[in-house]
Motif scaffolding. Structure first.
Motif, PDB file in Angstrom:
ATOM      1  N   SER A  62       1.034  -1.134   0.132  1.00  0.00           N
ATOM      2  CA  SER A  62      -0.228  -0.255  -0.006  1.00  0.00           C
ATOM      3  C   SER A  62       1.058   1.232   0.128  1.00  0.00           C
ATOM      4  O   SER A  62       0.601   2.601  -0.476  1.00  0.00           O
ATOM      5  CB  SER A  62      -0.787  -0.029   1.350  1.00  0.00           C
ATOM      6  N   GLN A 106      -8.960  -0.755  -1.116  1.00  0.00           N
ATOM      7  CA  GLN A 106      -9.400  -1.869  -0.602  1.00  0.00           C
ATOM      8  C   GLN A 106     -10.192  -1.562  -0.156  1.00  0.00           C
ATOM      9  O   GLN A 106     -11.637  -2.478  -0.227  1.00  0.00           O
ATOM     10  CB  GLN A 106      -8.437  -1.991   0.487  1.00  0.00           C
ATOM     11  N   ASP A 185      -6.064  -1.573  -4.893  1.00  0.00           N
ATOM     12  CA  ASP A 185      -4.882  -1.818  -4.254  1.00  0.00           C
ATOM     13  C   ASP A 185      -6.367  -3.068  -3.096  1.00  0.00           C
ATOM     14  O   ASP A 185      -6.622  -2.706  -2.603  1.00  0.00           O
ATOM     15  CB  ASP A 185      -4.915  -1.070  -2.303  1.00  0.00           C
TER      16      ASP A 185
END
Ligand SMILES: Nc1ncnc2c1ncn2[C@@H]1O[C@H](COP(=O)(O)OP(=O)(O)O)[C@@H](O)[C@H]1O
Ligand code: SF4
Ligand SMILES: [Mg+2]
Length: 343
Positions: A62, A106, A185
């Protein structure tokens, strides 16, 4: 007499990378060396291609995403979009570059304002500061259709949608500005497996339509294998292996091999060999990795001794191209050699 040369127009064109990452290091807090959690990461992604970033939690995936979208400035190295260093762009060019690299995060819920209707969120992405009244409603309906949501979704709030639908909304928002590069992500890690498959297939079809370059971050090797053309493996903030998707089937780095142990493969369809037993050990802190090869405390091969010296503990292995394996590179003094693969 020399043979006539092939006219260049008949050769298949190799797409040039739209995104290049050149020896990027990054960290949090001060710019001191100990704060680095990402070291010397390089990669390139061409239009229509997907680069997977894999590694355990805390390996820096990340952090890399934040650097790519400009949320975190690299401490050294460059992020180049269409050949231009994004750190050196003037304000207007920088704005265009930022639009061209979009993140699908995410957790879609926390990235959506709970009080803002989906229509307003998309209007804001299309034209920051614009009111929904002034917004291009047809374009918003179009975007919602692209991600298979009904037009009336525009008038509803994020909490009225399921997790999978919210992920579609966030994908629509990222695509609103027609980016060249999408950074995804862990986009399906919070979803049930049937919904996961829908979102992954949606991403694949959108990528094809728009010839997007995709950086696909995941800790799940089976998803990486489904989605990616190339793979970069991160361990404690450094690349340990990079190459085409085949590296997941027959890894050259002991860490990639160990990662496979976390993936169930009952049919044996995914991997050529049994994964090794897991060496239980604390993965450590990327800001303060073990000396030499950072993976040595967990390496199933064990730190090797050469001429009375433990080279694995004494010397950090650089990421080097592997002989006879086009495009594959590994950071290991003793890369794994498979039967049938040239040493
Ligand atoms: N905002 C932050 N401030 C300080 N340290 C952070 C921050 N975000 C992540 N880290 C640290 O950076 C390292 C890499 O984290 P991250 O990039 O989130 O890894 P991954 O996405 O692979 O799980 C971890 O050690 C994590 O604790
Ligand atoms: S350099 Fe040594 S410790 Fe590191 S992965 Fe290779 S064999 Fe294992
Ligand atoms: Mg992460």
């Amino acid at each position: 007499m020399t043979a006539p040369s092939t006219p260049s127009s008949t050769l298949p064109a190799t797409p040039q990378p739209v995104l290049r990452v050149d020896r990027v290091s990054a960290g949090y807090g001060s710019a001191s060396r100990s704060a680095r959690v990402l070291r010397d990461v390089s990669l390139a992604v061409a239009p229509g291609r997907t680069m997977g970033i894999v590694g355990e939690s805390g390996s820096g995936k990340s952090t890399l995403a934040k650097v790519l979208v400009g949320e975190l400035a690299p401490l050294s190295g460059q992020v180049l979009l269409d050949g231009a260093d994004t750190a050196r762009l003037r304000r207007r060019q920088l704005r265009a570059a930022r639009r061209n690299i979009q993140l699908v995060p995410q957790d879609p819920y926390s990235s959506l304002d709970p009080r803002m209707t989906v229509g307003r969120a998309l209007a804001e992405a299309l034209d920051p500061g614009a009111s929904l009244r002034r917004a291009d409603r047809a374009r918003i309906t179009d975007l919602l259709e692209t991600v298979a949501l009904e037009g009336d979704a525009a008038d509803r709030l994020p909490h009225e949608f399921s997790g999978g639908q919210r992920q579609r909304i966030v994908i629509a928002r990222a695509l609103a500005v027609q980016p060249k590069v999408l950074i995804a992500d862990e986009v399906t890690s919070a979803l049930d497996s049937s919904v996961q498959a829908e979102i992954l297939n949606l991403l694949l079809s959108l990528q094809k339509q728009a010839d997007l370059a995709v950086v696909f971050i995941t800790h799940d090797l089976s998803i990486a294998r489904y989605m990616c053309d190339e793979i970069s493996v991160l361990y404690l903030g450094s690349l340990v292996e990079q190459g085409d998707i085949g590296l997941l089937r027959s890894p050259s780095h002991p860490y990639t091999e160990l990662l496979r142990a976390s993936v169930p493969d009952p049919s044996g369809a995914m991997f050529d060999t049994e994964p090794p037993p897991v060496v239980a050990a604390d993965p450590g802190d990327p800001a303060n990795p073990p000396a030499g090869c950072a993976f040595h405390p967990r390496c199933p091969q064990g730190p090797r001794v050469v001429e009375g010296r433990s080279i694995c503990i004494g010397t950090a292995p650089p990421l080097l191209p592997l002989a006879g394996q086009s495009g594959r590179a590994a950071a290991c003094h003793f890369p794994l050699v498979r039967a049938g693969t040239p040493a």
